[in-house]
Every structure is written in C-alpha cells, then in structure tokens.
Design an enzyme around this catalytic site. Structure first.
Site, PDB file in Angstrom:
ATOM      1  N   LYS A  72      17.335  10.394  16.286  1.00  0.00           N
ATOM      2  CA  LYS A  72      16.304   9.884  15.382  1.00  0.00           C
ATOM      3  C   LYS A  72      15.043   9.539  16.176  1.00  0.00           C
ATOM      4  O   LYS A  72      15.128   8.974  17.274  1.00  0.00           O
ATOM      5  CB  LYS A  72      16.852   8.633  14.672  1.00  0.00           C
ATOM      6  CG  LYS A  72      15.951   8.061  13.593  1.00  0.00           C
ATOM      7  CD  LYS A  72      16.656   6.901  12.882  1.00  0.00           C
ATOM      8  CE  LYS A  72      15.831   6.290  11.776  1.00  0.00           C
ATOM      9  NZ  LYS A  72      16.533   5.205  11.090  1.00  0.00           N
ATOM     10  N   SER A 147      16.802   5.480   6.124  1.00  0.00           N
ATOM     11  CA  SER A 147      15.663   6.116   6.757  1.00  0.00           C
ATOM     12  C   SER A 147      16.046   7.255   7.706  1.00  0.00           C
ATOM     13  O   SER A 147      15.197   8.056   8.076  1.00  0.00           O
ATOM     14  CB  SER A 147      14.874   5.057   7.531  1.00  0.00           C
ATOM     15  OG  SER A 147      15.668   4.525   8.590  1.00  0.00           O
ATOM     16  N   SER A 171      20.448   2.421   6.691  1.00  0.00           N
ATOM     17  CA  SER A 171      19.742   3.653   7.074  1.00  0.00           C
ATOM     18  C   SER A 171      20.604   4.718   7.731  1.00  0.00           C
ATOM     19  O   SER A 171      20.139   5.815   7.963  1.00  0.00           O
ATOM     20  CB  SER A 171      18.571   3.325   7.998  1.00  0.00           C
ATOM     21  OG  SER A 171      17.517   2.798   7.242  1.00  0.00           O
TER      22      SER A 171
END
Length: 478
Positions: A72, A147, A171
């Site tokens: 990420k 996210s 997330s």
C-alpha cells in the site's frame, strides 16, 4: 501459469530450484499487464526493478525467497515514491524503508508495486484517491472497498500473491470482503508502524492480504515483532503461524454480538453469514449470543478520535520541508493555507476540520476526552465477552460492494460501511475477514475478532473454513 499458484506452492518450487525468482516475477508481471488497465490497482508498479533484484537473490532458505509482494502506498519503500494517493505527496520519494519492508526484504521478498488507496487512508471505497479510483475485479462498476482498495484488488486479480495494507477502522477487512480475499488486521502493537505514514496513530496497524490462510500467516510472521523504532510496538513473542494454522481447532465458543445484528444488513449478507455460522456449528463450534452494550457508540467515537489524531499528524504537510508547495503566495501564512487547500482532497480536509474542532479549546473535554472514555467502555465490553467466548463473529460489512458514486454525496453513509469493523480498532483487537460466499456474483466476507495477541485462533478458523469453501479457486477476469 505461476501466477495461479499460492505463495506456499511458489515457495516450494523456488526452494527446490525448479523455478527462478525472475520467472515468478515475470509471471505476475504478465498477469499485471493483462488486468491492470481494467482494475487500476497500482500507483507505482515496480516489476521492472523487482526483475533486476530477482537476479541477485541467492539464499533459497529464506522464508520469502523470490516472492512478489505489493505494498500500500502509505508504507515507505526506500528510493520509491510514497504518495498516500495525495497531490500533496505526489513527488515525495521515501528516504528509508519502513520496518515491515526491511523485514520483507531480509526474508527475500520482492516489492512489485505501490498500490492505490483513499487519500491518506481516509475512505472506504478508494474513490478518494487523488489520482484515479481502483475498480472491483468482480464487477468493474463497483468499488473494491477502502482504504486499502489497491492492495485487495491486486491480490484478488493475482497481479501479486500477497500484499500489505493498513487498517485504521476497517481498511484491510472491508476491501478484503469486497474483493473476495483474506485480510487480517493484527493486534495493535503486533506490527511496527515505523515508516507507515500516520493517519490516526492509536488506531493504525499494518496487516496482510492473501488468497490462502497459510500465505497470510507466513507474511504476518515475517513482519511481526517488537521494533525499538516504534514506541507502540509490543514485546510479545511471535508464534509460528505458518505451522500453527493447520492445527485442529475444536470445541471453541463463537460469540455473536446481538448489537451487531440490530444494524441493517443487506439480505444477501445476512443469509451468507447465517449459513457460515451453521457450517461452523457442524464443525463442532459452540455458538453463543454475547452483548457489547457500548458498541453502538463506535462510529461517533471513532469519528472524533481518528480525525483528531489526523489533524495533528497531517499538520506536518505545510509546504515547508517536503511535498507540494503552492506556487503563488504573499507571505508564509498564505503559503501554508494555499498549500494545504490545493494539496489535500475534500475528504481529508473534512476530517482535518472535524479533528481540529474536536481538539480546540473549550471542546477538548466535551469531545476528544469523552470519546477516549467511551473507547475504554467498548474495550471493556469485548474483554467481558471474551470471558465467555473465544472468538466473536459478524459479517465484515453490512452490504455487498456498492457502485461508484453511490455514497460520495453522503459521507455518513460512507462511514457506515465500517460500522462492523471499527470496534476492533478502538479496542486494539486482532480481526480477520474471510470470504464466506458469493451472492449475485459478488463476494461476501465474514469477520472474526479475537482476544488480544490471539491471531492464531483466527488463522486456524480461517484455514479450516478454506478447506471446505475453497474460495481461492475463484479468480476474476480470467
């Protein structure tokens, strides 16, 4: 078709020298080239660099020798851009490796790309990325969750066998549910946050996505453990999860919090979850209703604590030391204001303003302090429930993946996507989302929440379920 193999299968082939790290990366690179145009999981692909690094790998005994991993884009990888999907950090290059990256590299892993996210990890759909939205591989008109939407989508579509994400209020688990993969958020303090760009420091935790429980367990094992660079990291021994997962789990009690089922669940989600529980009962688990009376305050509590910490953490992005700086300004104050106005997107601004208000003089006690007290009550509810049961189960999300734009107009509706995941973050507990069904062609996730430091039981139940359900056999876009 090496990209179709699990991390554990690849590991065996690599260990025996039947394939080279370069061949493995090439296979996933081919898969990336087939799918990326449709899915858009990556902000910065690094397959070319991974191919070069693959040639210099020699030690076959390393736990992740030659394994490609996506990361990420709020986790620092030295020498690579770390944008947090924000215009304000669009050209920021990380000066050092996050501890988790250091550990992955030491274990022989190859970083194949930085994945898309909601800006600064604030969102539940990856629509708040400043660059582009990532699409759900099962239905390109729907969101992958957020996210960590890019990390979840990259694993779902198999452009990487595993990936790292971060979880502040769901997330990792919410996109894992939407993309039909496994996603684990470990206990707060289990994995070092050094080199993770901070959103809400008392809630953020790095975790892992994968298609197979064994794969997730192994990567989690590598990245976990105490780190002197992170004052919130805990000196707790790390179990050999990759071995532990296969051990038999019998006679455990699973708690169903009655408050979770008072929320409005989509019929398909409710049906999938009820079936999941029935199957676990057949496996000999005892199902028991428990109560978490304060859990109904989770969302308001979270949306005071997280934005307050964000407003403090994001104060450093002011155009002075690094990141974007406004082009035109009269004095330093105007430079601050313009830089932040032009650099941050609407959701980040909304949360900074919420947080700054909650921390302001005269409101601190009424909001932030009170939220921290309620957080304690929520944690105590879990501790009390865990005196009666071993694990707590619920759907991961109240709905199936929703369509793009469906919730953008109403932030509250977007926040409610995380209503079932936020409580575990507030209490610092480990939690996992596992695929439990496909409804209308879309994946449904089931969430298991464990006692502090008990990731083992969560992984064991996930492994047991995986042997029955074999969700990893389904691959989108093939």
């Amino acid at each position: 078709m090496l990209w179709k193999k699990s991390l554990s299968e690849l590991r065996e082939l690599l260990k025996r020298g039947e394939v080279s790290p370069k061949e493995v990366v090439e296979s996933f690179y081919d898969r990336y080239n087939q799918t990326e145009e449709k899915v858009k999981a990556y902000i910065t692909p690094l397959y070319g660099k991974a191919l070069k690094q693959a040639e210099s790998l020699k030690e076959r005994e390393l736990p992740l020798f030659g394994i490609p991993i996506a990361v990420k884009d709020n986790i620092l990888v030295e020498g690579e851009k770390t944008t947090c999907a924000s215009k304000i950090l669009e050209n920021f290059v990380a000066p050092y490796d996050a501890t988790v990256i250091e550990r992955l590299k030491k274990a022989g892993a190859l970083i194949v790309g930085k994945t898309n996210l909601d800006e600064f990890a604030m969102g539940s759909s990856t629509e708040y990325s400043a660059f582009f939205p990532t699409k759900n591989p099962w239905d390109l008109e729907r969101v992958p969750g957020g996210s960590s939407g890019g990390s979840a989508a990259s694993v779902a579509v198999l452009s990487a066998p595993v990936s790292l994400g971060s979880d502040t209020g769901g997330s990792i688990r919410q996109p894992a549910s939407f993309c039909g993969v496994i996603g684990i958020k470990p206990t707060y303090g289990r994995v070092s946050r050094y080199g993770l760009v901070a959103f809400a420091s008392s809630l953020d935790q790095i975790g892992v996505f994968g298609r197979r429980t064994e794969d997730v367990a192994l990567v989690l094992e590598v990245i976990s453990g105490w780190d002197e660079k992170d004052s919130t990291s805990a000196k707790v021994p790390v179990p050999e999860w990759s071995e532990e997962v296969k051990k038999e789990v019998k006679g455990l009690k699973i708690g169903l919090p009655k408050e979770f089922f008072e929320y409005e669940l989509q019929p398909q989600v409710k049906e999938a979850f009820e079936n999941f529980i029935k199957e676990l009962e057949k496996e000999g688990f005892e199902i028991k209703e428990v109560s978490l009376p304060h859990v109904k305050y989770s969302i308001p509590t979270y949306y005071i604590i997280a934005p307050s910490e964000a407003s403090s953490n994001l104060a450093r992005y002011d155009g002075v030391r690094y990141g974007y700086r406004a082009k035109e300004y009269k004095d330093i104050f105007e430079m601050y204001a313009r830089t932040r106005d032009e650099g941050f997107g609407p959701e980040v601004k909304r949360r900074i303003m919420l947080g700054t208000f909650a921390l302001s003089a005269g409101y601190y006690d009424a909001y932030y302090l009170k939220a921290q007290k309620v957080r304690r009550l929520i944690t105590n509810d879990f501790l009390k429930a865990f005196e009666e049961v071993d694990v707590i189960a619920s759907p991961t999300t109240p709905t199936l993946p929703f369509k793009f734009g469906e919730r953008l107009e109403n932030p509250i509706e977007m926040y409610l996507s995380d209503i079932l995941t936020v409580p575990a973050n507030l209490a610092g507990l480990p939690a996992i989302s596992i695929p439990i069904a496909w409804k209308d062609g879309l994946p449904v996730g089931g969430q298991l929440i464990g006692k502090h430091w008990d990731e083992t039981t969560l992984l064991q139940i996930s492994y047991l379920w995986e042997q029955k359900f074999k969700h990893y056999e389904k691959i989108p876009l093939t």
